[in-house]
Write a protein that holds these residues in place. Structure first.
Motif, mmCIF file in Angstrom:
data_model
loop_
_atom_site.group_PDB
_atom_site.id
_atom_site.type_symbol
_atom_site.label_atom_id
_atom_site.label_comp_id
_atom_site.label_asym_id
_atom_site.label_seq_id
_atom_site.Cartn_x
_atom_site.Cartn_y
_atom_site.Cartn_z
ATOM 1 N N ILE A 1 83.124 52.661 152.610
ATOM 2 C CA ILE A 1 81.884 51.951 152.806
ATOM 3 C C ILE A 1 81.500 51.390 153.896
ATOM 4 O O ILE A 1 82.181 50.646 154.738
ATOM 5 N N ILE A 2 80.468 51.752 154.471
ATOM 6 C CA ILE A 2 79.892 51.179 155.630
ATOM 7 C C ILE A 2 78.777 49.896 155.249
ATOM 8 O O ILE A 2 78.956 48.834 156.021
ATOM 9 N N ASP A 3 77.995 49.899 154.335
ATOM 10 C CA ASP A 3 77.058 48.791 153.855
ATOM 11 C C ASP A 3 77.208 48.804 152.433
ATOM 12 O O ASP A 3 76.791 49.926 151.739
ATOM 13 N N ASP A 4 77.352 47.816 151.913
ATOM 14 C CA ASP A 4 77.374 47.553 150.377
ATOM 15 C C ASP A 4 76.806 46.457 150.092
ATOM 16 O O ASP A 4 77.426 45.364 149.690
ATOM 17 N N PRO A 5 75.366 46.168 150.173
ATOM 18 C CA PRO A 5 74.717 44.959 149.840
ATOM 19 C C PRO A 5 74.802 44.219 148.366
ATOM 20 O O PRO A 5 75.036 43.106 148.191
ATOM 21 N N VAL A 6 75.335 45.249 147.412
ATOM 22 C CA VAL A 6 75.516 44.781 145.979
ATOM 23 C C VAL A 6 76.895 44.341 145.915
ATOM 24 O O VAL A 6 77.271 43.308 145.095
ATOM 25 N N GLY A 7 77.807 44.878 146.643
ATOM 26 C CA GLY A 7 79.320 44.444 146.583
ATOM 27 C C GLY A 7 79.992 45.283 145.368
ATOM 28 O O GLY A 7 80.969 44.678 145.083
ATOM 29 N N SER A 8 79.426 46.215 144.567
ATOM 30 C CA SER A 8 80.114 46.835 143.479
ATOM 31 C C SER A 8 80.574 48.117 143.860
ATOM 32 O O SER A 8 81.007 48.841 142.965
ATOM 33 N N GLY A 9 80.562 48.629 145.218
ATOM 34 C CA GLY A 9 80.941 50.083 145.383
ATOM 35 C C GLY A 9 80.120 51.035 144.691
ATOM 36 O O GLY A 9 79.064 50.968 144.312
ATOM 37 N N ILE A 10 80.745 52.242 144.797
ATOM 38 C CA ILE A 10 79.824 53.293 144.296
ATOM 39 C C ILE A 10 80.796 54.108 143.337
ATOM 40 O O ILE A 10 82.116 53.898 143.238
ATOM 41 N N ASN A 11 80.264 54.984 142.405
ATOM 42 C CA ASN A 11 80.922 55.524 141.277
ATOM 43 C C ASN A 11 81.952 56.644 141.940
ATOM 44 O O ASN A 11 81.399 57.448 142.957
ATOM 45 N N PRO A 12 83.062 56.743 141.937
ATOM 46 C CA PRO A 12 84.039 57.503 142.539
ATOM 47 C C PRO A 12 83.708 59.100 142.396
ATOM 48 O O PRO A 12 83.854 59.992 143.257
ATOM 49 N N ALA A 13 83.140 59.497 141.316
ATOM 50 C CA ALA A 13 82.758 60.799 140.900
ATOM 51 C C ALA A 13 81.497 61.366 141.882
ATOM 52 O O ALA A 13 81.228 62.434 142.358
ATOM 53 N N GLY A 14 80.875 60.197 142.013
ATOM 54 C CA GLY A 14 79.511 60.436 142.890
ATOM 55 C C GLY A 14 79.986 60.713 144.426
ATOM 56 O O GLY A 14 79.493 61.550 145.156
ATOM 57 N N TYR A 15 81.001 59.845 144.862
ATOM 58 C CA TYR A 15 81.364 60.205 146.157
ATOM 59 C C TYR A 15 82.339 61.684 146.191
ATOM 60 O O TYR A 15 81.880 62.398 147.055
ATOM 61 N N VAL A 16 82.872 62.063 145.000
ATOM 62 C CA VAL A 16 83.669 63.330 145.214
ATOM 63 C C VAL A 16 82.561 64.391 145.400
ATOM 64 O O VAL A 16 82.485 65.432 146.153
ATOM 65 N N ILE A 17 81.490 64.679 144.522
ATOM 66 C CA ILE A 17 80.572 65.425 144.494
ATOM 67 C C ILE A 17 79.647 65.521 145.774
ATOM 68 O O ILE A 17 79.458 66.522 146.301
ATOM 69 N N HIS A 18 79.194 64.466 146.130
ATOM 70 C CA HIS A 18 78.130 64.383 147.006
ATOM 71 C C HIS A 18 78.561 64.525 148.432
ATOM 72 O O HIS A 18 77.995 65.184 149.287
ATOM 73 N N SER A 19 79.742 63.852 148.550
ATOM 74 C CA SER A 19 80.509 64.030 150.005
ATOM 75 C C SER A 19 80.849 65.726 150.372
ATOM 76 O O SER A 19 80.738 65.989 151.405
#
Length: 254
Positions: free
Chosen positions: A83-101
């Protein structure tokens, strides 16, 4: 409101204008998806590459609904999941990272990746024969649509290569028993592709619900129609489609 404004101003002060404009556009895409009912509450994700030399992309904060997403709430992440910048502080959906990255890493020219779990998309994704050539909308994807077999919740990094391999050089993918995915060289193109794929799935379920025999268009005709759509993409006609939706969004006319 004042807190949100302060957060936006603080973020703008430490990022490039190009990144801010990318954030604005991606937030608009989420807002459009919310109004078009392309959402699955907090569980799907759109991403957009951050302009510049570093391989970073923007994606929604986990836990926000699409209508809550604003330019300043988007999370910036690198291809390794840091995570480079997380204004909300809740991270991201792990599945979202797997697919999109996976797609952003394999295809540097692909700047936008959109993934949905709509009822129509899942409905067609569950059908053995997939998308049928029964509507003009579906012909947009004649021999231009990939499929990826379901392997469970997309949390395993070793699935990334199979997703990329199945997608190949295409810009539309049906994740079997899961949902839809489209991409493009820019957000407008990816959105245009998702619009047509979603509409094609809605039309297919509607046609099937009538119980009558379906009229499948001959391959030669489907290819002829697809080439017209290809020319539209080449000539960036998707910009007209996007701009019209942004005007509707500004008028709250959706």
């Amino acid at each position: 409101m004042s807190g949100a404004l302060h957060s936006a101003e603080s973020l703008r002060a430490r990022i490039t204008d190009a990144e801010w404009q990318a954030r604005v556009k991606l937030a608009q895409c989420y807002q459009l998806a919310a109004r078009l009912r392309w959402t699955d509450h907090i569980y799907t994700h759109f991403s957009l590459r951050v302009p510049g030399d570093k391989p970073h992309f923007l994606i929604n904060a986990y836990g926000q609904t699409f209508d809550e997403i604003a330019p300043e709430t988007l999370v910036k992440v690198d291809l390794d999941g840091e995570i480079i910048d997380d204004p909300v502080g809740s991270g991201i959906n792990p599945a979202g990272y797997v697919i999109h990255s996976a797609i952003h890493r394999a295809r540097p020219h692909t700047h936008a990746v959109l993934h949905t779990h709509t009822a129509a998309g899942i409905g067609v994704a569950a059908q053995k024969n997939g998308l049928l050539m029964i509507s003009q909308h579906s012909m947009r994807f004649y021999r231009r649509l990939a499929y990826h077999d379901y392997e469970g919740i997309a949390l395993d990094l070793d699935e990334q290569q199979r997703i990329v391999t199945d997608l190949g050089d295409l810009n539309a993918l049906i994740l079997r028993n899961h949902g839809l995915l489209t991409c493009g060289e820019n957000l407008e193109e990816a959105f245009y592709n998702l619009y047509y794929l979603e509409r094609a799935c809605v039309a297919q379920l509607a046609a099937q619900s009538g119980g009558a025999e379906l009229s499948i268009v001959p391959d030669s005709v489907a290819e002829k129609a697809a080439r017209v759509f290809d020319n539209g993409i080449k000539n960036k006609k998707y910009l007209l489609h996007w701009d019209a939706y942004i005007r509707q969004l500004a008028r709250n006319a959706l």
